[in-house]
Design a protein around this motif. Structure first.
Motif, short mmCIF file in Angstrom:
data_model
loop_
_atom_site.label_atom_id
_atom_site.label_comp_id
_atom_site.label_asym_id
_atom_site.label_seq_id
_atom_site.Cartn_x
_atom_site.Cartn_y
_atom_site.Cartn_z
N ILE A 199 41.09 61.05 53.10
CA ILE A 199 40.49 62.32 53.52
C ILE A 199 40.92 62.52 54.97
CG2 ILE A 199 38.33 61.16 54.23
CD1 ILE A 199 36.79 63.71 53.57
N LEU A 200 41.22 63.77 55.33
CA LEU A 200 41.55 64.07 56.73
C LEU A 200 40.38 64.84 57.34
CD1 LEU A 200 43.44 64.29 59.21
CD2 LEU A 200 44.44 66.33 58.13
N ILE A 201 39.81 64.25 58.38
CA ILE A 201 38.75 64.93 59.14
C ILE A 201 39.35 65.33 60.49
CG2 ILE A 201 36.47 64.68 60.22
CD1 ILE A 201 36.17 64.39 57.28
N SER A 202 39.40 66.63 60.75
CA SER A 202 39.99 67.11 62.01
C SER A 202 38.90 67.74 62.86
CB SER A 202 41.06 68.18 61.74
OG SER A 202 41.95 67.73 60.76
N VAL A 203 39.05 67.59 64.16
CA VAL A 203 38.06 68.16 65.08
C VAL A 203 38.70 69.36 65.78
CG1 VAL A 203 36.58 67.67 67.07
CG2 VAL A 203 37.07 65.86 65.40
N HIS A 204 37.94 70.43 65.93
CA HIS A 204 38.44 71.63 66.60
C HIS A 204 38.90 71.27 68.02
CE1 HIS A 204 38.33 75.59 68.53
NE2 HIS A 204 38.46 76.10 67.32
N PRO A 205 40.02 71.83 68.48
CA PRO A 205 40.54 71.42 69.79
C PRO A 205 39.57 71.67 70.95
CG PRO A 205 41.82 73.26 68.86
CD PRO A 205 40.90 72.78 67.79
N GLU A 206 38.75 72.70 70.85
CA GLU A 206 37.83 72.98 71.98
C GLU A 206 36.39 72.63 71.69
OE1 GLU A 206 38.44 77.15 72.79
OE2 GLU A 206 40.60 76.71 72.67
N HIS A 207 35.95 72.80 70.46
CA HIS A 207 34.53 72.60 70.13
C HIS A 207 34.40 71.33 69.30
CE1 HIS A 207 33.96 76.69 71.52
NE2 HIS A 207 34.95 77.05 70.71
N LYS A 208 33.88 70.26 69.95
CA LYS A 208 33.88 68.96 69.26
C LYS A 208 32.87 68.90 68.11
CE LYS A 208 34.82 65.04 71.45
NZ LYS A 208 34.67 63.92 72.39
N VAL A 238 32.68 71.26 65.90
CA VAL A 238 33.26 72.03 64.79
C VAL A 238 34.35 71.15 64.17
CG1 VAL A 238 34.53 74.12 64.14
CG2 VAL A 238 32.83 74.21 66.00
N TRP A 239 34.22 70.88 62.90
CA TRP A 239 35.18 69.96 62.27
C TRP A 239 35.57 70.45 60.88
CZ3 TRP A 239 33.83 67.50 57.70
CH2 TRP A 239 32.46 67.50 57.38
N TYR A 240 36.66 69.88 60.37
CA TYR A 240 37.25 70.33 59.10
C TYR A 240 37.41 69.15 58.16
CZ TYR A 240 39.19 73.64 62.54
OH TYR A 240 39.39 74.52 63.56
N TRP A 241 37.31 69.41 56.87
CA TRP A 241 37.74 68.39 55.92
C TRP A 241 38.94 68.91 55.15
CZ3 TRP A 241 32.99 70.88 54.18
CH2 TRP A 241 33.11 71.58 52.98
N LEU A 242 39.86 67.98 54.84
CA LEU A 242 40.96 68.29 53.92
C LEU A 242 40.98 67.14 52.93
CD1 LEU A 242 43.21 70.30 53.23
CD2 LEU A 242 44.77 68.88 54.56
N ILE A 243 40.63 67.46 51.70
CA ILE A 243 40.49 66.43 50.65
C ILE A 243 41.54 66.70 49.58
CG2 ILE A 243 38.92 65.44 48.92
CD1 ILE A 243 36.56 66.43 50.64
N PRO A 244 42.64 65.95 49.59
CA PRO A 244 43.68 66.20 48.60
C PRO A 244 43.26 65.74 47.20
CG PRO A 244 44.47 64.78 50.40
CD PRO A 244 42.99 64.84 50.50
N PHE A 245 43.66 66.50 46.20
CA PHE A 245 43.46 66.11 44.80
C PHE A 245 44.80 65.72 44.21
CE2 PHE A 245 40.07 69.47 45.38
CZ PHE A 245 39.02 68.57 45.46
N SER A 246 44.75 65.20 42.99
CA SER A 246 45.99 64.68 42.39
C SER A 246 46.89 65.78 41.81
CB SER A 246 45.63 63.67 41.29
OG SER A 246 44.75 64.27 40.36
N ASP A 247 46.42 67.03 41.80
CA ASP A 247 47.22 68.10 41.17
C ASP A 247 47.90 69.02 42.18
OD1 ASP A 247 45.09 69.44 42.23
OD2 ASP A 247 44.44 70.40 40.39
N VAL A 265 35.41 73.96 56.63
CA VAL A 265 35.09 73.84 58.05
C VAL A 265 33.58 73.87 58.20
CG1 VAL A 265 35.40 76.35 58.44
CG2 VAL A 265 35.48 74.78 60.38
N VAL A 266 33.07 73.04 59.11
CA VAL A 266 31.63 72.94 59.34
C VAL A 266 31.34 73.23 60.81
CG1 VAL A 266 29.66 71.35 59.39
CG2 VAL A 266 31.28 71.26 57.48
N ALA A 267 30.35 74.05 61.05
CA ALA A 267 29.91 74.33 62.43
C ALA A 267 28.46 74.76 62.37
CB ALA A 267 30.76 75.45 63.04
#
Ligand code: FAD
Length: 412
Positions: free
Chosen positions: A205-214, A216-225, A232-234
């Motif tokens: 899973i990739l969890i990324s943090v917004h460059p300015e607002h710590k 605010v974060w994102y998930w990227l969950i790859p599937f097999s297809d 994004v959560v804030a």
């Protein structure tokens, strides 16, 4: 006037991960259980990245083989990104014993698979049946349900397990809801055809943090297809201050504000509707009482950041099933000591790290460039869901340990 139709030993409300796991464990122990589920499966649910700890519970219920064979996306860790820095946690290199890998799953498929496997084992699950009222002041409890034909009917049960997730049937009926202690947050999410850039690691899973607002974060969950879940959560206040008019515009704009994610998803195509969930954190004044216990999200839900929801749902089901098996054998059980307290102990460990994430102290730990290897393994165990392993000092003394470690890791 509804007529009492049937009596069961245990009635389970909802056939999500918590309900199906509990019912399967009870059925395997010879206890008469019925699951009533409002929806028809497959149905969408959020909560797509599992933790390795959850594999142990699937094994306990004889459901692991089917999950292993279903072709879900293999997952061996979590990657975190912020301002061009990337840190990987490989769950196989963790402190606690137990499985070190798991899967990323489309929940419509995963929940249906679990329910189908439970049905094959002989578990009584009925779909399209909504629980509307429960009277726990009498023993056996009385339950009023309604089928798809619109006809209400009544059941009696010696014990009720509420696994209704965000439906929160018993917390509402028994007035158990209390504030979660978390600021109201919001998730905006969809599935994309990711066409991910070369080198993107689909096994994490990739969890990324917004460059300015710590916070605010994102998930990227790859599937097999070739698709991925993107969200994004804030805080709700942050979203309200944005100019975008709809969820799709909001998700796209925020995604492309994070340069790392913008690169991975440069060729992504957004084909599915973008959804939004608000104020999902939930807590209750008690997790059990005479004749009932609350499982999974029907009890407490913290936050999506460490993908802890399904693991907590499974743990609650496992503890409740163990306690019920002893109770039906005639042993004296103490629901608070045998179910609620051990469950809560792990949830509170997750709470420590979720709070630390939003305060920033746990982000400092995660992004620290020179972690001590054994400490990293202990932190990795938490991220892999092993929050009930008291042998891990970061579990046993989570607050003190996080505070001390964050002091060392604080930038500058
Ligand atoms: P559910 O999966 O919600 O199942 C409850 C079932 O009860 C449903 O099928 C529903 O139809 C049924 N029901 C409801 N009311 C009634 C009724 N009256 N009668 C009969 N049936 C009823 N968790 C993770 O592990 N990984 C993640 O990556 C993750 N990401 C998340 C992202 C967001 C934005 C959010 C909000 C949550 C996330 N979660 C994640 C949490 C996860 O969604 C839940 O913790 C998990 O689904 C809980 O399982 P459950 O069995 O308790 O409830």
């Amino acid at each position: 006037m509804t007529v009492v139709k049937e009596r069961v030993q245990v009635l389970v409300i909802g056939a999500g991960p918590a309900g199906v796991l509990a019912a399967t464990l009870l059925h395997r122990a010879g206890i008469g259980v019925r699951v009533l589920e409002k929806a028809r499966f497959p149905r969408f649910s959020i909560g797509e990245s599992l933790l390795p700890q959850s594999m142990a519970f699937l094994a306990e219920a004889g459901l692991l083989k089917a999950v292993n064979q279903a072709g879900f996306q293999y997952k061996e860790g979590a990657a975190f990104g912020h301002q061009g820095r990337y840190v990987d946690f490989d769950f196989r290199d963790k402190f606690s014993p137990g499985p070190g890998t798991t899967f990323q799953v489309k929940r419509a498929q995963f929940d249906k698979l679990l329910a189908d496997e439970a049905l094959k084992q002989g578990v009584d699950i009925r779909f399209g049946q909504s629980i509307e009222e429960v009277d726990l002041s009498v023993s056996p409890a009385r339950i009023w349900a309604r089928g798809e034909d619109g006809e209400p009917y009544q059941l009696e049960a010696d014990f009720v397990l509420d696994a209704s997730g965000f439906g929160r049937v018993l917390p509402r009926l028994l007035d158990l809801e209390i504030p979660s202690g978390f600021e109201p947050r919001q998730g905006v999410f969809t599935h994309v055809v990711d066409n991910a850039s070369e080198g993107f690691d689909r096994d994490k899973i990739l969890i990324s943090v917004h460059p300015e607002h710590k916070d605010v974060w994102y998930w990227l969950i790859p599937f097999s297809d070739g698709t991925s879940s993107l969200g994004v959560v804030a805080s709700q206040a942050y979203f309200e201050g944005r100019a975008e008019q709809d969820n799709e515009a909001l998700l796209k704009a925020l995604t492309f504000e994070e340069p790392g994610l913008a690169k991975v998803l440069a060729q992504a195509s957004f084909e599915q509707p973008v959804n939004c969930l608000k104020g999902y954190s939930a807590k209750v004044s008690r997790l059990c009482g005479p004749g009932f216990a609350l499982l999974g999200n029907a009890g407490e839900f913290l936050d999506p950041v460490f993908s802890s929801g399904v693991t907590i749902a499974f743990k609650s089901a496992s503890l409740a099933a163990q306690t019920l098996v002893r109770q039906f054998k005639g042993e004296t059980v103490d629901w608070q000591a045998d179910f609620a307290a051990p469950l809560q102990a792990g949830v509170d460990v997750f709470r420590t790290y979720v709070e630390g994430w939003y305060e920033g102290s746990f982000q400092d730990v995660i992004f620290y460039p020179e972690p001590q290897p054994q400490v990293k393994q202990m932190v990795c165990s938490i991220l892999a869901g092993y929050v009930w392993d008291k042998g891990n000092p970061f579990v046993a003394e989570s607050r003190r340990r996080l505070r001390a470690l964050a002091e060392i890791c604080r930038p500058g």
